[in-house]
Motif scaffolding. Structure first.
Motif, mmCIF file in Angstrom:
data_model
loop_
_atom_site.group_PDB
_atom_site.id
_atom_site.type_symbol
_atom_site.label_atom_id
_atom_site.label_comp_id
_atom_site.label_asym_id
_atom_site.label_seq_id
_atom_site.Cartn_x
_atom_site.Cartn_y
_atom_site.Cartn_z
ATOM 1 N N MET A 1 0.845 -1.202 0.000
ATOM 2 C CA MET A 1 0.000 0.000 0.000
ATOM 3 C C MET A 1 0.875 1.244 0.000
ATOM 4 S SD MET A 1 -3.002 -1.108 2.686
ATOM 5 C CE MET A 1 -3.993 0.303 2.281
ATOM 6 N N THR A 2 0.379 2.301 -0.607
ATOM 7 C CA THR A 2 1.143 3.542 -0.671
ATOM 8 C C THR A 2 0.890 4.399 0.567
ATOM 9 O OG1 THR A 2 -0.629 4.622 -1.869
ATOM 10 C CG2 THR A 2 1.092 3.571 -3.189
ATOM 11 N N ASP A 3 1.889 5.164 0.914
ATOM 12 C CA ASP A 3 1.788 6.092 2.051
ATOM 13 C C ASP A 3 0.805 7.209 1.715
ATOM 14 O OD1 ASP A 3 2.108 7.700 4.225
ATOM 15 O OD2 ASP A 3 4.229 8.141 3.882
ATOM 16 N N GLU A 4 -0.187 7.390 2.567
ATOM 17 C CA GLU A 4 -1.210 8.390 2.300
ATOM 18 C C GLU A 4 -0.935 9.735 2.978
ATOM 19 O OE1 GLU A 4 -5.046 6.762 3.111
ATOM 20 O OE2 GLU A 4 -5.017 5.512 1.307
ATOM 21 N N HIS A 5 0.234 9.892 3.562
ATOM 22 C CA HIS A 5 0.583 11.206 4.089
ATOM 23 C C HIS A 5 0.696 12.215 2.948
ATOM 24 C CE1 HIS A 5 2.153 9.260 7.894
ATOM 25 N NE2 HIS A 5 1.413 10.260 8.333
ATOM 26 N N VAL A 6 0.191 13.408 3.171
ATOM 27 C CA VAL A 6 0.309 14.516 2.233
ATOM 28 C C VAL A 6 1.316 15.495 2.803
ATOM 29 C CG1 VAL A 6 -0.918 16.408 1.105
ATOM 30 C CG2 VAL A 6 -2.055 14.205 1.438
ATOM 31 N N LYS A 7 2.219 15.962 1.969
ATOM 32 C CA LYS A 7 3.308 16.814 2.453
ATOM 33 C C LYS A 7 2.798 18.089 3.100
ATOM 34 C CE LYS A 7 7.621 19.026 0.995
ATOM 35 N NZ LYS A 7 8.537 19.302 -0.160
ATOM 36 N N GLU A 8 1.791 18.686 2.533
ATOM 37 C CA GLU A 8 1.347 19.984 3.047
ATOM 38 C C GLU A 8 -0.082 20.249 2.606
ATOM 39 O OE1 GLU A 8 2.844 24.679 3.099
ATOM 40 O OE2 GLU A 8 3.904 23.152 1.917
ATOM 41 N N TYR A 9 -0.823 20.980 3.466
ATOM 42 C CA TYR A 9 -2.166 21.432 3.117
ATOM 43 C C TYR A 9 -2.242 22.920 3.419
ATOM 44 C CZ TYR A 9 -7.167 22.362 3.587
ATOM 45 O OH TYR A 9 -8.428 22.905 3.469
ATOM 46 N N ASP A 10 -2.643 23.692 2.456
ATOM 47 C CA ASP A 10 -2.784 25.130 2.638
ATOM 48 C C ASP A 10 -4.201 25.418 3.111
ATOM 49 O OD1 ASP A 10 -2.756 27.847 2.618
ATOM 50 O OD2 ASP A 10 -2.265 28.077 0.487
ATOM 51 N N TRP A 11 -4.327 25.755 4.389
ATOM 52 C CA TRP A 11 -5.662 25.962 4.948
ATOM 53 C C TRP A 11 -6.271 27.308 4.542
ATOM 54 C CZ3 TRP A 11 -6.359 30.119 8.215
ATOM 55 C CH2 TRP A 11 -5.230 30.651 8.835
ATOM 56 N N VAL A 12 -5.471 28.199 3.979
ATOM 57 C CA VAL A 12 -6.006 29.445 3.433
ATOM 58 C C VAL A 12 -6.464 29.157 2.003
ATOM 59 C CG1 VAL A 12 -5.548 31.851 2.881
ATOM 60 C CG2 VAL A 12 -4.447 30.798 4.869
ATOM 61 N N ARG A 13 -7.769 29.125 1.812
ATOM 62 C CA ARG A 13 -8.348 28.723 0.536
ATOM 63 C C ARG A 13 -8.562 29.938 -0.382
ATOM 64 N NH1 ARG A 13 -6.215 24.946 0.012
ATOM 65 N NH2 ARG A 13 -7.551 24.474 -1.784
ATOM 66 N N PRO A 14 -8.759 29.700 -1.681
ATOM 67 C CA PRO A 14 -8.926 30.817 -2.617
ATOM 68 C C PRO A 14 -10.060 31.773 -2.255
ATOM 69 C CG PRO A 14 -8.550 28.777 -3.817
ATOM 70 C CD PRO A 14 -8.707 28.390 -2.375
ATOM 71 N N GLN A 15 -11.076 31.279 -1.531
ATOM 72 C CA GLN A 15 -12.201 32.146 -1.180
ATOM 73 C C GLN A 15 -11.913 33.032 0.029
ATOM 74 O OE1 GLN A 15 -12.115 28.828 -0.993
ATOM 75 N NE2 GLN A 15 -13.348 27.999 0.705
ATOM 76 N N ALA A 16 -10.759 32.889 0.645
ATOM 77 C CA ALA A 16 -10.410 33.706 1.815
ATOM 78 C C ALA A 16 -10.383 35.185 1.442
ATOM 79 C CB ALA A 16 -9.061 33.282 2.378
ATOM 80 N N ASN A 17 -10.773 36.033 2.395
ATOM 81 C CA ASN A 17 -10.771 37.479 2.135
ATOM 82 C C ASN A 17 -9.458 38.129 2.551
ATOM 83 O OD1 ASN A 17 -10.919 37.548 4.920
ATOM 84 N ND2 ASN A 17 -12.926 38.558 5.024
ATOM 85 N N PHE A 18 -8.409 37.316 2.668
ATOM 86 C CA PHE A 18 -7.119 37.835 3.108
ATOM 87 C C PHE A 18 -5.984 37.108 2.419
ATOM 88 C CE2 PHE A 18 -8.307 34.408 5.943
ATOM 89 C CZ PHE A 18 -7.145 33.660 6.096
ATOM 90 N N VAL A 19 -4.818 37.737 2.489
ATOM 91 C CA VAL A 19 -3.566 37.145 2.031
ATOM 92 C C VAL A 19 -2.719 36.850 3.261
ATOM 93 C CG1 VAL A 19 -1.445 37.543 0.726
ATOM 94 C CG2 VAL A 19 -3.643 38.403 -0.140
ATOM 95 N N ARG A 20 -2.146 35.667 3.309
ATOM 96 C CA ARG A 20 -1.268 35.281 4.430
ATOM 97 C C ARG A 20 0.015 34.709 3.845
ATOM 98 N NH1 ARG A 20 -0.027 30.935 7.935
ATOM 99 N NH2 ARG A 20 0.000 31.492 10.168
ATOM 100 N N ARG A 21 1.125 35.401 4.102
ATOM 101 C CA ARG A 21 2.423 34.964 3.592
ATOM 102 C C ARG A 21 3.332 34.581 4.751
ATOM 103 N NH1 ARG A 21 2.978 40.295 0.112
ATOM 104 N NH2 ARG A 21 1.446 39.851 -1.547
ATOM 105 N N VAL A 22 4.107 33.546 4.561
ATOM 106 C CA VAL A 22 5.079 33.096 5.566
ATOM 107 C C VAL A 22 6.466 33.173 4.946
ATOM 108 C CG1 VAL A 22 5.806 31.205 7.053
ATOM 109 C CG2 VAL A 22 3.362 31.571 6.608
#
Length: 601
Positions: A1-22
């Motif tokens: 079976m393949t590893d189902e871990h995902v490297k990263e998830y961006d919780w700020v979605r396109p519909q957000a009313n803000f920009v968040r940069r790190v």
């Protein structure tokens, strides 16, 4: 079976009313500091508001995983992001996701910091990067923050970047020995153990693992500050060890005193200093910086002081009440909207309104209203004398007298009614605790005025002028200034007879000849102990009384004075703790008093 871990998830979605940069911003020595930039979409030509924090920049900009910026930022930041500000948070060197070594309250480069970096250089390098790389900005930066963040907001003004145009240090940590976190006038504040352990330990930090029992009993059982630290393995914590090694106000403490450092430098950044009237952690710093810098403010437009009816950092929360006290509306919101935001706007906006920040802004408790003043203190110092029969007098009693009590280190006066747990709301509100619990103790002296027939309005820091002697070789003295409410009040039954502290402060007797030169007290010899209570704007109303209480311990917030002579109270042994008779003098040539800064009616 393949590893189902995902490297990263961006919780700020396109519909957000803000920009968040790190971003990780490089400092001059190559160390990168973790920085989060957040603002409403569509913003341009906008000022930036920077907070440099030891408390996690990621958390400060992700309060909730929402797509609405008002839910994402901290409550107090909603006003700024809704009014066109780019909000920036940065983990300071060595904390959370930032690289480098962490040093508690890192001193400026010099005698106690031999490196080429400090909070001043890190702030400069950060602002330089921001103005060159945040295309939505107008190139102007302000700083804001409370407590440790207030300390970094002050340090950023040293050799400041030209783009730094305003700063709001709230309840800043300024002098950890004189009157902020670790000592007050030489008396050690034990709660610092928990803070230092949580702040400087990568794994296993947090509060001291003393269990869930009462703090009063726990600290009493363990003995001296050193014995307590040794039992719980705290001597391995550098920040704790350094405090224990410096019990007096030596060069190490004096060099770190931010007010002294700023007083030696040019004043280049407009500053709004903020503190709470009942700040249980850092009541000293903001007024001390104001007094140090105001002489440099030749045009009276660079330094302002604000005092609100709040606990530590209360300006950033809902300010309708504190303990049982109720105020006229949300005083913290009123201050943020009416004073903080206009102060920032006039210094940072591209099309800025004129600046009209008052020199001093205070909330008058008792009168329940905001006031502005041209100076601070804003009252004429008038002595309120201790008198015979446990009275108070506006005139100096001609007849000399004295009152005594036995101070027993085995039974120290508690800071609160027992059981005591110095966390949560109990810690946040202890400075407004009804003092009737202490009034009846035989080791507490209570002096009371008659019922007031006219208001007494004080604006400043009351000054203690205590004449006393001890049968021991050392002693602490605690003085409380108290507003005693009428015995009957059907409209507000919770406040009937309430003894509301308007200032509580301690003085460690061994420092009567100088804070850097502790020496034993001569048994039976009268000394004149002088110190200040916290700054207040308060009206003692007609029908109320004024009370002054005197005692020799305030436990477990402050460690116990053994009352025999030991070179360092930190290392006192069980046999060193002895009973002593403390005698407070009044009238005649040894007229004890509290000098009140009384404003004209």
């Amino acid at each position: 079976m393949t590893d189902e871990h995902v490297k990263e998830y961006d919780w700020v979605r396109p519909q957000a009313n803000f920009v968040r940069r790190v971003v990780d911003i490089p400092m001059r020595d190559g160390v990168k500091l973790h920085t989060v930039i957040i603002f409403r979409k569509g913003l341009s030509d906008a000022p930036m508001l920077l907070t440099r924090t030891p408390y996690d920049a990621e958390n400060a900009t992700s309060q909730h995983r929402s797509q609405d910026i008002d839910e994402v930022v901290r409550y107090s930041d909603q006003l700024f992001v809704d009014n066109g500000y780019i909000r920036v948070f940065q983990d300071i060197r060595g904390q959370h996701a930032s690289e480098g070594d962490y040093v508690m309250n890192r001193p400026l480069r010099g005698a106690f910091n031999k490196t080429k970096t400090d909070h001043a250089t890190d702030t400069y390098d950060t602002i330089d990067w921001l103005v060159k790389n945040v295309k939505e900005s107008n190139g102007k930066v302000g700083m804001i923050g409370s407590s440790y963040e207030g300390f970094t907001a002050l340090m950023g003004t040293v050799d400041a970047h030209p783009a730094l145009q305003a700063t709001i240090p709230q309840s800043p940590m300024v002098d950890g020995w004189m009157g902020d976190d670790w000592f007050h006038n030489g008396a050690f504040r034990t709660f610092g153990y928990d803070y230092d352990l949580g702040q400087t330990t990568l794994k296993g930090g947090g509060s001291v693992p003393r269990g869930t029992g009462e703090d009063y009993a726990s600290y009493l059982k363990e003995g001296s500050a050193y014995d307590y630290a040794e039992k719980y393995g705290l001597l391995a914590i550098p920040a704790i060890r350094k405090v224990l090694e410096h019990p007096a106000y030596d060069d190490w403490w004096q060099y770190q005193a931010v007010d002294k450092q700023l007083a030696r430098r040019p004043l280049t950044v407009p500053m709004l200093l903020v503190v709470g009237e009942w700040d249980q952690e850092d009541s000293y710093g903001a007024p001390a910086v104001y007094q140090a810098l105001k002489p440099k403010d030749t045009n009276n437009d660079m330094v302002s002081l604000a005092i609100g009816p709040w606990r530590h950092s209360g300006v950033n929360y809902i300010g309708r009440s504190l303990g049982k006290l109720q105020f006229e509306g949300d005083t913290a919101k009123q201050f943020r909207e009416n004073y903080e935001l206009p102060f920032l706007d006039c210094h940072l906006k591209t099309h800025a309104p004129a600046c009209h920040t008052p020199t001093v802004i205070t909330y008058s408790t008792g009168a329940e209203k905001w006031e502005v003043s041209n100076k601070w203190p804003d009252g004429a110092y008038t002595p309120l004398y201790l008198a015979g029969n446990f009275g108070l007098s506006w005139s100096k009693p001609a007849e000399a007298g004295a009152d005594s009590y036995v101070s027993d280190p085995a039974k120290p006066v508690p800071m609160l009614p027992r059981p005591i747990h110095m966390d949560g709301d109990e810690w946040k509100t202890w400075l407004v605790q009804d003092q009737r619990f202490a009034d009846s103790r035989t080791d507490v002296l209570s002096y009371s005025s008659g019922v007031l027939t006219k208001p007494v309005h004080i604006k400043g820091a009351p000054k203690v002028d205590l004449h006393a002697f001890t049968s021991g070789q050392d002693s602490d003295f605690v003085v409380k200034l108290i507003d005693v409410y009428p015995e009957e009040d059907s409209a507000h039954p919770d406040m009937a007879g309430y003894e509301l502290p308007m200032g509580i402060e301690i003085f460690r007797g061994r420092y009567v000849h100088g804070f850097a030169t502790p020496a034993p007290l001569e048994s039976g010899k009268s000394y004149n102990f002088k110190w200040s209570l916290p700054n207040v704007d308060h009206v003692f109303l007609p029908g109320h009384k004024i009370m002054i209480q005197v005692q020799s311990s305030l436990f477990p917030l402050y460690d116990r004075n053994p009352q025999s002579w030991v070179p360092s109270i930190m290392k006192a042994k069980p046999s060193d703790y002895v009973k002593a008779t403390e005698t407070v003098q009044h009238g005649g040539d040894a007229a004890s008093a509290v000098w009140l800064p009384i404003a004209p009616e």
